[in-house]
Write an enzyme that holds these catalytic residues in place. Structure first.
Site, short mmCIF file in Angstrom:
data_model
loop_
_atom_site.label_atom_id
_atom_site.label_comp_id
_atom_site.label_asym_id
_atom_site.label_seq_id
_atom_site.Cartn_x
_atom_site.Cartn_y
_atom_site.Cartn_z
N ASP A 196 25.55 44.04 56.68
CA ASP A 196 24.90 43.77 55.40
C ASP A 196 23.80 44.81 55.13
O ASP A 196 22.85 44.92 55.90
CB ASP A 196 24.31 42.35 55.52
CG ASP A 196 23.30 42.01 54.47
OD1 ASP A 196 23.69 41.94 53.31
OD2 ASP A 196 22.12 41.81 54.82
N ASP A 251 25.34 48.05 61.55
CA ASP A 251 24.95 46.80 60.93
C ASP A 251 25.91 46.62 59.74
O ASP A 251 26.48 47.60 59.24
CB ASP A 251 23.50 46.94 60.46
CG ASP A 251 23.06 45.79 59.61
OD1 ASP A 251 23.14 44.65 60.07
OD2 ASP A 251 22.61 46.05 58.47
N GLY A 290 18.61 41.19 58.45
CA GLY A 290 18.96 41.18 59.88
C GLY A 290 18.58 39.90 60.61
O GLY A 290 18.94 39.72 61.76
N VAL A 291 17.85 39.01 59.91
CA VAL A 291 17.36 37.77 60.53
C VAL A 291 18.40 36.66 60.31
O VAL A 291 19.00 36.57 59.24
CB VAL A 291 15.99 37.41 59.89
CG1 VAL A 291 15.49 36.08 60.38
CG2 VAL A 291 14.99 38.51 60.17
N ASP A 338 19.68 48.86 58.25
CA ASP A 338 18.84 48.88 57.05
C ASP A 338 17.62 47.98 57.22
O ASP A 338 16.79 47.90 56.32
CB ASP A 338 19.63 48.40 55.82
CG ASP A 338 19.89 46.91 55.86
OD1 ASP A 338 20.39 46.42 56.91
OD2 ASP A 338 19.57 46.22 54.89
N ARG A 365 20.37 33.04 59.65
CA ARG A 365 20.25 32.14 58.49
C ARG A 365 19.11 31.14 58.65
O ARG A 365 18.27 30.98 57.75
CB ARG A 365 21.58 31.39 58.32
CG ARG A 365 21.75 30.75 56.96
CD ARG A 365 23.10 30.06 56.89
NE ARG A 365 24.20 30.95 57.26
CZ ARG A 365 25.41 30.53 57.62
NH1 ARG A 365 25.69 29.24 57.66
NH2 ARG A 365 26.35 31.40 57.96
N SER A 424 25.34 38.29 61.00
CA SER A 424 26.00 37.35 60.08
C SER A 424 27.19 36.62 60.69
O SER A 424 28.10 37.24 61.26
CB SER A 424 26.46 38.10 58.83
OG SER A 424 27.17 37.22 57.99
N LYS A 425 27.21 35.31 60.49
CA LYS A 425 28.36 34.50 60.89
C LYS A 425 29.52 34.70 59.91
O LYS A 425 30.64 34.29 60.18
CB LYS A 425 27.97 33.02 60.92
CG LYS A 425 26.95 32.73 61.99
CD LYS A 425 26.70 31.25 62.18
CE LYS A 425 25.81 31.07 63.39
NZ LYS A 425 25.45 29.74 63.71
N ASN A 426 29.23 35.30 58.77
CA ASN A 426 30.27 35.55 57.77
C ASN A 426 30.96 36.91 57.96
O ASN A 426 31.77 37.30 57.12
CB ASN A 426 29.66 35.50 56.36
CG ASN A 426 29.26 34.09 55.96
OD1 ASN A 426 30.10 33.19 55.88
ND2 ASN A 426 27.97 33.85 55.75
P1 B16 Z 1 24.80 34.65 57.62
P2 B16 Z 1 23.19 41.99 59.11
C1 B16 Z 1 22.27 39.60 58.36
O1 B16 Z 1 23.31 40.55 58.39
C2 B16 Z 1 21.58 39.65 57.02
O2 B16 Z 1 20.90 40.89 56.85
C3 B16 Z 1 20.57 38.53 56.91
O3 B16 Z 1 19.95 38.55 55.64
C4 B16 Z 1 21.32 37.20 57.12
O4 B16 Z 1 20.40 36.11 57.07
C5 B16 Z 1 22.01 37.23 58.47
O5 B16 Z 1 22.91 38.34 58.52
C6 B16 Z 1 22.80 35.97 58.73
O6 B16 Z 1 23.86 35.93 57.81
O7 B16 Z 1 24.02 33.62 56.87
O8 B16 Z 1 25.96 35.23 56.82
O9 B16 Z 1 25.22 34.19 58.99
O10 B16 Z 1 22.22 42.77 58.30
O11 B16 Z 1 22.73 41.74 60.55
O12 B16 Z 1 24.60 42.51 59.02
MG MG Z 2 21.45 44.68 57.48
#
Ligand code: B16
Ligand code: MG
Length: 217
Positions: A11, A9, A46-47, A171, A49, A117-119
């Site tokens: 984030d 993972d 992990g959820v 996490d 946006r 995350s899309k980022n």
């Molecule tokens: P984004 P992970 C997740 O990343 C984050 O834990 C979660 O809080 C966030 O809403 C999700 O990515 C979407 O992120 O807005 O950047 O597309 O923990 O799966 O790495």
């Molecule tokens: Mg995470």
């Protein structure tokens, strides 16, 4: 070796962008007068946006919001979040994460990212890990977010590895559930470890080195 690949993972595991997510959502929630704290924030790990926004809006009592208004709120949060990401640099990759990644690679393991995350591409570039992983499965190639296993199943497919040979590192409780639903063993850190959500619940990412060796002759 018990595992041949490790799917991380992003984030909350590789980097601590979870604090930036919290601050950006908090600013948006405060502006709208919505109660939001770290307990609610833990449910967002992990959820995706838009699903995160829906969780925050459970406590919203104002006039109904259209889909377009919701998308605008999510966009606003993301703009704020990306302002924090823009400040990141390779210094934001901790020694323990860097050393663990290098040790696992030296042991011959294949390494991947499995993030909602899309980022993800932007973050990996900021912390100096662009091109480091053998596969990157993220919010840009999935249609269902964790706890659905899609992101990890796609990562294993990209690596050409059977699920039982992959260890997921998470996490988030939702992420641990996703790994299990994909038929993988899960090693947890942080919030998910506190909930005992993993097959292994770690205090430090360095513990991965012994976990992957477990059962070795
Ligand atoms: P984004 P992970 C997740 O990343 C984050 O834990 C979660 O809080 C966030 O809403 C999700 O990515 C979407 O992120 O807005 O950047 O597309 O923990 O799966 O790495
Ligand atoms: Mg995470």
């Amino acid at each position: 070796m018990k595992f041949k690949a490790v799917i991380f993972d992003l984030d909350g595991v590789i980097c601590f962008t979870d604090e930036y997510h919290y601050r950006a959502w908090k600013a948006m929630a405060d502006e709208m007068g919505i109660p939001f704290d770290r307990t609610v924030n833990n449910r967002l790990r992990g959820v995706s946006r838009m699903a995160s926004l829906d969780i925050i809006l459970e406590k919203y009592t104002g006039p109904a919001l259209s889909q377009a208004e919701k998308e605008k709120l999510a966009q606003k949060k993301n703009d704020l979040y990306r302002t924090s990401l823009a400040e990141m640099s390779p210094k934001d990759l901790s020694d323990e994460v860097r050393e663990t990644l290098n040790a696992l690679r030296d042991m011959g393991l294949r390494l991947a990212i499995g993030s909602s995350s899309k980022n993800t591409p932007f973050i990996l570039g900021q912390i100096g890990l662009a091109g480091f992983f053998d596969a990157v499965s993220d919010g840009n190639n999935i249609t269902r977010s964790k706890p659905d296993p899609e992101v990890f199943v796609k990562a294993a497919d990209m690596l050409g590895m059977a699920p039982e040979l992959c260890l997921v590192v998470e996490d988030a409780v939702s992420g641990a559930e996703a790994g299990h639903a994909g038929g993988m063993k899960v090693a947890c850190l942080g919030d998910a470890a506190e909930h005992g959500a993993g097959d292994y619940n770690m205090r430090s990412i360095r513990e991965l080195i012994d976990i992957v060796k477990e059962g070795e002759n």
